[in-house]
Design a protein around this motif. Structure first.
Motif, PDB file in Angstrom:
ATOM      1  N   MET A   1      16.226  58.630  47.987  1.00 12.41           N
ATOM      2  CA  MET A   1      16.737  59.444  49.075  1.00 12.41           C
ATOM      3  C   MET A   1      17.669  58.623  49.957  1.00 12.41           C
ATOM      4  SD  MET A   1      13.432  61.711  50.255  1.00 12.41           S
ATOM      5  CE  MET A   1      14.236  62.196  51.726  1.00 12.41           C
ATOM      6  N   LEU A   2      18.639  59.309  50.513  1.00 18.41           N
ATOM      7  CA  LEU A   2      19.548  58.652  51.446  1.00 18.41           C
ATOM      8  C   LEU A   2      18.829  58.379  52.766  1.00 18.41           C
ATOM      9  CD1 LEU A   2      22.800  60.816  51.238  1.00 18.41           C
ATOM     10  CD2 LEU A   2      22.391  58.613  50.168  1.00 18.41           C
ATOM     11  N   SER A   3      19.160  57.266  53.368  1.00 18.51           N
ATOM     12  CA  SER A   3      18.635  56.996  54.710  1.00 18.51           C
ATOM     13  C   SER A   3      19.342  57.934  55.688  1.00 18.51           C
ATOM     14  CB  SER A   3      18.894  55.549  55.103  1.00 18.51           C
ATOM     15  OG  SER A   3      20.288  55.337  55.265  1.00 18.51           O
ATOM     16  N   LYS A   4      18.722  58.170  56.828  1.00 14.74           N
ATOM     17  CA  LYS A   4      19.350  58.999  57.870  1.00 14.74           C
ATOM     18  C   LYS A   4      20.679  58.381  58.300  1.00 14.74           C
ATOM     19  CE  LYS A   4      16.490  61.953  60.759  1.00 14.74           C
ATOM     20  NZ  LYS A   4      16.621  63.091  59.971  1.00 14.74           N
ATOM     21  N   LYS A   5      20.701  57.064  58.376  1.00 13.85           N
ATOM     22  CA  LYS A   5      21.903  56.352  58.790  1.00 13.85           C
ATOM     23  C   LYS A   5      23.065  56.654  57.843  1.00 13.85           C
ATOM     24  CE  LYS A   5      22.957  51.794  60.593  1.00 13.85           C
ATOM     25  NZ  LYS A   5      22.516  50.407  60.678  1.00 13.85           N
ATOM     26  N   CYS A   6      22.786  56.599  56.550  1.00 16.60           N
ATOM     27  CA  CYS A   6      23.820  56.862  55.546  1.00 16.60           C
ATOM     28  C   CYS A   6      24.258  58.325  55.604  1.00 16.60           C
ATOM     29  CB  CYS A   6      23.291  56.509  54.162  1.00 16.60           C
ATOM     30  SG  CYS A   6      24.528  56.666  52.865  1.00 16.60           S
ATOM     31  N   LYS A   7      23.289  59.220  55.711  1.00 10.82           N
ATOM     32  CA  LYS A   7      23.584  60.655  55.775  1.00 10.82           C
ATOM     33  C   LYS A   7      24.445  60.969  57.006  1.00 10.82           C
ATOM     34  CE  LYS A   7      20.895  64.882  55.692  1.00 10.82           C
ATOM     35  NZ  LYS A   7      19.548  65.419  55.673  1.00 10.82           N
ATOM     36  N   TYR A   8      24.087  60.399  58.144  1.00 11.06           N
ATOM     37  CA  TYR A   8      24.863  60.602  59.365  1.00 11.06           C
ATOM     38  C   TYR A   8      26.276  60.031  59.214  1.00 11.06           C
ATOM     39  CZ  TYR A   8      20.704  61.967  62.134  1.00 11.06           C
ATOM     40  OH  TYR A   8      19.601  62.601  62.656  1.00 11.06           O
ATOM     41  N   ALA A   9      26.390  58.871  58.585  1.00  7.82           N
ATOM     42  CA  ALA A   9      27.708  58.258  58.374  1.00  7.82           C
ATOM     43  C   ALA A   9      28.593  59.187  57.544  1.00  7.82           C
ATOM     44  CB  ALA A   9      27.561  56.901  57.686  1.00  7.82           C
ATOM     45  N   ILE A  10      28.029  59.750  56.491  1.00  2.25           N
ATOM     46  CA  ILE A  10      28.794  60.655  55.634  1.00  2.25           C
ATOM     47  C   ILE A  10      29.221  61.895  56.422  1.00  2.25           C
ATOM     48  CG2 ILE A  10      28.707  62.149  53.591  1.00  2.25           C
ATOM     49  CD1 ILE A  10      26.781  59.979  52.370  1.00  2.25           C
ATOM     50  N   HIS A  11      28.296  62.477  57.178  1.00  3.27           N
ATOM     51  CA  HIS A  11      28.647  63.660  57.983  1.00  3.27           C
ATOM     52  C   HIS A  11      29.772  63.341  58.965  1.00  3.27           C
ATOM     53  CE1 HIS A  11      25.887  66.802  56.754  1.00  3.27           C
ATOM     54  NE2 HIS A  11      24.898  65.922  56.753  1.00  3.27           N
ATOM     55  N   ALA A  12      29.667  62.222  59.650  1.00  7.27           N
ATOM     56  CA  ALA A  12      30.696  61.837  60.626  1.00  7.27           C
ATOM     57  C   ALA A  12      32.044  61.621  59.934  1.00  7.27           C
ATOM     58  CB  ALA A  12      30.272  60.572  61.367  1.00  7.27           C
ATOM     59  N   LEU A  13      32.031  60.940  58.802  1.00  2.96           N
ATOM     60  CA  LEU A  13      33.278  60.671  58.079  1.00  2.96           C
ATOM     61  C   LEU A  13      33.914  61.948  57.550  1.00  2.96           C
ATOM     62  CD1 LEU A  13      32.242  57.424  56.183  1.00  2.96           C
ATOM     63  CD2 LEU A  13      34.005  57.615  57.958  1.00  2.96           C
ATOM     64  N   VAL A  14      33.108  62.855  57.036  1.00  2.00           N
ATOM     65  CA  VAL A  14      33.638  64.130  56.535  1.00  2.00           C
ATOM     66  C   VAL A  14      34.238  64.922  57.696  1.00  2.00           C
ATOM     67  CG1 VAL A  14      33.032  66.363  55.495  1.00  2.00           C
ATOM     68  CG2 VAL A  14      32.180  64.241  54.474  1.00  2.00           C
ATOM     69  N   HIS A  15      33.556  64.911  58.831  1.00  2.55           N
ATOM     70  CA  HIS A  15      34.078  65.584  60.037  1.00  2.55           C
ATOM     71  C   HIS A  15      35.455  65.014  60.398  1.00  2.55           C
ATOM     72  CE1 HIS A  15      34.088  67.590  63.914  1.00  2.55           C
ATOM     73  NE2 HIS A  15      34.351  66.431  64.487  1.00  2.55           N
ATOM     74  N   MET A  16      35.569  63.712  60.366  1.00  2.00           N
ATOM     75  CA  MET A  16      36.836  63.064  60.710  1.00  2.00           C
ATOM     76  C   MET A  16      37.910  63.313  59.649  1.00  2.00           C
ATOM     77  SD  MET A  16      35.284  59.516  62.243  1.00  2.00           S
ATOM     78  CE  MET A  16      36.804  58.888  62.981  1.00  2.00           C
TER      79      MET A  16
END
Length: 148
Positions: A1-16
């Protein structure tokens, strides 16, 4: 499973990646992606250190993508935050460690099975870029809106 940190990083990057020329304030990304602000600050700092993001202080400042969203893939981001992609250490590429239970890696069916799984997974993750994910998300949201 992805860590929350990694998942949040992906969400932020996709948003950007939806507006790659824009500078983003932490509070705006935090609100848009539902990421705790303090946690996001640490994540964005790591992405900046890795060269994925840049930042500008002052009026008109914020975080921005330093790399083309079409060139940043999920394999890179996952390795940055969670390390290895392999399920077992003997199948890892960058974080390889031999298994203590294995007598001969060359003839170990478990090693070869998990090596194939890792290679397929890495290939799939490399094919998913920030740009591609941003476009998919926008398309799915438009489709959902059209149905409503």
């Amino acid at each position: 499973m992805l860590s929350k940190k990694c998942k949040y990083a992906i969400h932020a990057l996709v948003h950007m990646a939806k507006e790659p020329e824009k500078k983003f304030l932490i509070k705006d990304i935090s609100e848009a992606c539902n990421i705790p602000k303090k946690f996001l600050e640490a994540i964005l700092l790591e992405l900046k250190r890795a060269g994925v993001l840049g930042s500008k202080q002052g009026k008109g400042g914020g975080y921005f993508l330093r790399q083309d969203p079409a060139t940043v893939n999920l394999a890179e981001v996952l390795r940055m935050f969670d390390g290895t992609i392999a399920l077992v250490s003997c199948a890892a590429h960058k974080f390889y460690e031999p298994c203590t239970e294995c007598e001969d890696e060359a003839t170990c069916s478990l090693h070869h099975a998990f090596l194939e799984i890792r290679m397929a997974t890495v290939e799939m993750l490399k094919n998913e870029t920030l740009e591609g994910l941003a476009k998919k998300e926008l398309k799915m949201k438009a489709k959902k809106k059209a149905k409503a």
